[in-house]
Design a protein around this motif. Structure first.
Motif, PDB file in Angstrom:
ATOM      1  N   SER A   1       0.845  -1.193   0.000  1.00 49.22           N
ATOM      2  CA  SER A   1       0.000   0.000   0.000  1.00 49.22           C
ATOM      3  C   SER A   1       0.882   1.245   0.000  1.00 49.22           C
ATOM      4  N   ASP A   2       0.374   2.275  -0.620  1.00 56.28           N
ATOM      5  CA  ASP A   2       1.065   3.566  -0.624  1.00 56.28           C
ATOM      6  C   ASP A   2       0.350   4.549   0.306  1.00 56.28           C
ATOM      7  N   LYS A   3      -0.445   4.019   1.216  1.00 51.49           N
ATOM      8  CA  LYS A   3      -1.204   4.865   2.133  1.00 51.49           C
ATOM      9  C   LYS A   3      -0.301   5.370   3.252  1.00 51.49           C
ATOM     10  N   PRO A   4      -0.558   6.587   3.749  1.00 47.75           N
ATOM     11  CA  PRO A   4       0.211   7.105   4.873  1.00 47.75           C
ATOM     12  C   PRO A   4       0.162   6.145   6.068  1.00 47.75           C
ATOM     13  N   GLY A   5       1.296   5.963   6.699  1.00 47.92           N
ATOM     14  CA  GLY A   5       1.382   5.127   7.889  1.00 47.92           C
ATOM     15  C   GLY A   5       1.835   3.702   7.627  1.00 47.92           C
ATOM     16  N   THR A   6       1.916   3.292   6.352  1.00 50.28           N
ATOM     17  CA  THR A   6       2.299   1.914   6.046  1.00 50.28           C
ATOM     18  C   THR A   6       3.721   1.618   6.508  1.00 50.28           C
ATOM     19  N   LEU A   7       4.657   2.487   6.179  1.00 48.66           N
ATOM     20  CA  LEU A   7       6.038   2.288   6.630  1.00 48.66           C
ATOM     21  C   LEU A   7       6.118   2.371   8.150  1.00 48.66           C
ATOM     22  N   ASN A   8       5.385   3.298   8.728  1.00 49.10           N
ATOM     23  CA  ASN A   8       5.392   3.439  10.183  1.00 49.10           C
ATOM     24  C   ASN A   8       4.948   2.154  10.872  1.00 49.10           C
ATOM     25  N   LYS A   9       3.957   1.470  10.309  1.00 47.74           N
ATOM     26  CA  LYS A   9       3.484   0.213  10.897  1.00 47.74           C
ATOM     27  C   LYS A   9       4.595  -0.833  10.885  1.00 47.74           C
ATOM     28  N   ILE A  10       5.313  -0.936   9.774  1.00 55.42           N
ATOM     29  CA  ILE A  10       6.426  -1.889   9.676  1.00 55.42           C
ATOM     30  C   ILE A  10       7.481  -1.553  10.720  1.00 55.42           C
ATOM     31  N   LEU A  11       7.875  -0.288  10.769  1.00 57.86           N
ATOM     32  CA  LEU A  11       8.927   0.130  11.708  1.00 57.86           C
ATOM     33  C   LEU A  11       8.483  -0.008  13.158  1.00 57.86           C
ATOM     34  N   SER A  12       7.212   0.245  13.434  1.00 62.79           N
ATOM     35  CA  SER A  12       6.700   0.082  14.806  1.00 62.79           C
ATOM     36  C   SER A  12       6.746  -1.378  15.228  1.00 62.79           C
ATOM     37  N   ASN A  13       6.370  -2.278  14.322  1.00 63.43           N
ATOM     38  CA  ASN A  13       6.458  -3.710  14.629  1.00 63.43           C
ATOM     39  C   ASN A  13       7.890  -4.110  14.942  1.00 63.43           C
ATOM     40  N   LEU A  14       8.821  -3.617  14.153  1.00 64.81           N
ATOM     41  CA  LEU A  14      10.240  -3.937  14.378  1.00 64.81           C
ATOM     42  C   LEU A  14      10.738  -3.342  15.693  1.00 64.81           C
TER      43      LEU A  14
END
Length: 137
Positions: free
Chosen positions: A77-90
């Motif tokens: 997805s190119d939606k805002p917050g997608t990268l943040n979700k990955i980084l938060s999980n890590l």
């Protein structure tokens, strides 16, 4: 995991073009590239279609480089917050991300997060969270 070429180059006019010239003459395709600079030198990080050949050609041309393994995560997805979700999980799993940059899948146009970590279990962790990891572009 993907193989990434990392190399040092002078931070001078035309330096990036000299690197890409070496690769072009060797018929090596660059899928993604990240160029960082400092006062005197730059660090290039590239994912190419033949990392071993690229390293060989670049070393022959006088560059100091190495091959690193990186993770490529289909963000889906190119939606805002997608990268943040990955980084938060890590982050919650205490995985230290050394660096990250974004590219894209040429077939699906989906954004791809490319990241470097020294934690060997990161790949298994991300797959367990449902992420699709790529082994090539």
């Amino acid at each position: 995991m993907l193989k990434q070429i990392s190399l040092f180059t002078a931070n001078t006019n035309g330096a990036l073009g000299r690197v890409t010239d070496v690769l072009a003459k060797a018929n090596i395709n660059i899928y993604t590239i990240l160029a960082n600079d400092s006062a005197e030198f730059g660090i290039l990080r590239m994912i190419v279609d033949d990392s071993e050949k690229a390293q060989e050609e670049l070393v022959k041309a006088g560059y100091q480089c190495r091959i690193d393994k990186v993770l490529a995560i289909d963000m889906a997805s190119d939606k805002p917050g997608t990268l943040n979700k990955i980084l938060s999980n890590l982050s919650r799993a205490n995985v230290f991300v050394k660096y990250c940059y974004i590219s894209f899948d040429r077939e699906t146009s989906s954004p791809i997060a490319v990241l470097k970590t020294d934690e060997p279990e990161t790949e298994t962790f991300l797959k367990g969270k449902g992420y699709r990891l790529l082994d090539r572009f």
